[in-house]
Design a protein around this motif. Structure first.
Motif, mmCIF file in Angstrom:
data_model
loop_
_atom_site.group_PDB
_atom_site.id
_atom_site.type_symbol
_atom_site.label_atom_id
_atom_site.label_comp_id
_atom_site.label_asym_id
_atom_site.label_seq_id
_atom_site.Cartn_x
_atom_site.Cartn_y
_atom_site.Cartn_z
ATOM 1 N N ARG A 247 -41.606 -98.186 3.262
ATOM 2 C CA ARG A 247 -42.907 -98.206 3.635
ATOM 3 C C ARG A 247 -43.706 -99.369 3.155
ATOM 4 N N ALA A 248 -43.656 -99.548 1.793
ATOM 5 C CA ALA A 248 -44.417 -100.551 1.283
ATOM 6 C C ALA A 248 -43.823 -101.924 1.657
ATOM 7 N N ILE B 58 -40.687 -108.294 -0.621
ATOM 8 C CA ILE B 58 -40.543 -107.682 -1.732
ATOM 9 C C ILE B 58 -41.566 -107.737 -2.713
ATOM 10 N N ALA B 59 -41.992 -109.050 -2.911
ATOM 11 C CA ALA B 59 -43.121 -109.149 -4.114
ATOM 12 C C ALA B 59 -44.383 -108.338 -3.292
ATOM 13 N N LEU C 160 -46.871 -100.979 -4.974
ATOM 14 C CA LEU C 160 -46.286 -100.007 -5.688
ATOM 15 C C LEU C 160 -46.500 -99.944 -7.165
ATOM 16 N N GLY C 161 -46.977 -101.284 -7.730
ATOM 17 C CA GLY C 161 -47.272 -101.444 -9.102
ATOM 18 C C GLY C 161 -45.924 -101.248 -9.917
ATOM 19 N N VAL C 162 -45.038 -102.028 -9.284
ATOM 20 C CA VAL C 162 -43.773 -102.003 -10.067
ATOM 21 C C VAL C 162 -42.799 -103.345 -9.993
ATOM 22 N N SER D 259 -36.278 -104.517 -5.132
ATOM 23 C CA SER D 259 -34.868 -105.464 -4.513
ATOM 24 C C SER D 259 -33.779 -104.283 -4.656
ATOM 25 N N ARG D 260 -33.578 -103.804 -5.915
ATOM 26 C CA ARG D 260 -32.288 -102.860 -6.356
ATOM 27 C C ARG D 260 -32.618 -101.663 -5.431
ATOM 28 N N ALA D 261 -33.550 -101.090 -5.235
ATOM 29 C CA ALA D 261 -33.985 -99.829 -4.705
ATOM 30 C C ALA D 261 -33.493 -100.056 -3.222
ATOM 31 N N MET D 262 -34.079 -101.165 -2.708
ATOM 32 C CA MET D 262 -33.752 -101.429 -0.930
ATOM 33 C C MET D 262 -32.366 -101.574 -0.904
#
Length: 314
Positions: free
Chosen positions: A11-12, A19-20, A26-28, A34-37
């Protein structure tokens, strides 16, 4: 199956379009998003986003997924708001009871602490006689009652609050006003206000008087400590009250004098046996106990009795 954390990441990206931007929301770190996606899309076996003019936009096959994600996000938001309202006590009424002696000073202090913790909590406080407390609990009119006495009842559970003791109060103009302590033999030399032998506290003094064969004269009986104190302030007599009632008495008008005999007693909170107090009621009980224990600790050790002129103590 998507986790709530993965739904939050998707959602973010959808909301920010990059991604930025998702990383900032999310504060990460960007590499983490990118890896999570990549992991999410690989697990699902579909592409969720396509890059158009430098932005991430939902793919056609993922539009239904995004609609569901929005719905899940809204449900989570609703849940968080519901929890937040509960934390504030919104739309909740806490119903509690107390005998008069604990309701005058101790209850207001505990209630103030509850209101500071649960700003939106509604409260219903009832002042009860001891014999009224059983019905109050058993018929569900309230969750708990602060008591000055423990009853034997199979359906009522009692938990200790604090120990206390009795004190003598007199008008600042009374001859006893300058004393630090007074004996039972000295107390009965003066007209008494409010001593009721059938009340828990009155029973303590009545037993002391009876054991020493001391007659006493009750000139005015009054149920509430505030009334007793007002009568004493008029110098109509002296009285015996508990330390919890006398905590806020105006010391410029009334003297509080220790009683030399042992007048210790226990107080309790009563609730229906087999039930668990709500978090609001438990917080109230904890604060009430803390307030009472600070006042009562350390308890005065009874001083040895001393004969006084004109009277002997058996």
């Amino acid at each position: 199956m998507l986790t709530l954390k993965q739904i939050e990441i998707i959602r973010a990206v959808m909301v920010s379009g990059s991604i930025a931007g998702a990383a900032r929301l999310l504060g990460v770190s960007q590499p983490g998003v990118s890896r999570a996606m990549k992991h999410i899309e690989g697990s699902l076996g579909i592409r969720l986003f396509a890059r158009e003019a430098g932005r991430y936009v939902p793919t056609d096959e993922a539009r239904d997924v995004f609609a569901q994600i929005q719905e899940v996000h809204q449900r989570v938001q609703n849940l968080q708001e519901a929890v937040s309202r509960l934390e504030r006590g919104e739309d909740v009424e806490l119903r509690i009871g107390s005998v008069p002696s604990l309701a005058q000073v101790m209850m207001p202090r505990a209630i103030a602490a509850v209101r500071r913790r649960y700003a939106d909590l509604r409260m219903n406080v009832e002042i009860l006689k001891i014999e009224e407390a059983i019905d109050y609990i058993l018929v569900g009119r309230g969750e708990c009652v602060a008591m000055s006495y423990r009853l034997d009842h199979p359906s009522i559970a009692f938990e200790p609050l604090a120990a206390g003791n009795l004190v003598c109060i007199a008008s600042a103009r009374h001859p006893l006003a300058g004393r630090q302590s007074v004996s039972a033999a000295e107390i009965v030399r003066h007209p008494l206000i409010g001593i009721e032998p059938n009340d828990p506290y009155g029973r303590i003094m009545a037993e002391i008087f009876r054991a020493r064969d001391l007659p006493y004269d009750v000139v005015v009986k009054a149920r509430f400590g505030s009334t007793v104190a007002a009568l004493v302030a008029q110098n109509l007599g002296i009285a015996v009250l508990d330390i919890f009632t006398t905590a806020d008495l105006p010391r410029d008008r009334l003297a509080v004098i220790e009683i030399e005999e042992d007048t210790r007693f226990e107080t309790f909170v009563a609730s229906r046996a087999g039930t668990v107090l709500s978090s609001f009621a438990q917080f109230f009980v904890d604060r009430l106990r803390a307030e009472m224990q600070v006042l009562a600790s350390p308890l005065r050790v009874a001083a040895p009795e001393r004969p006084s002129s004109g009277a002997s103590i058996p």
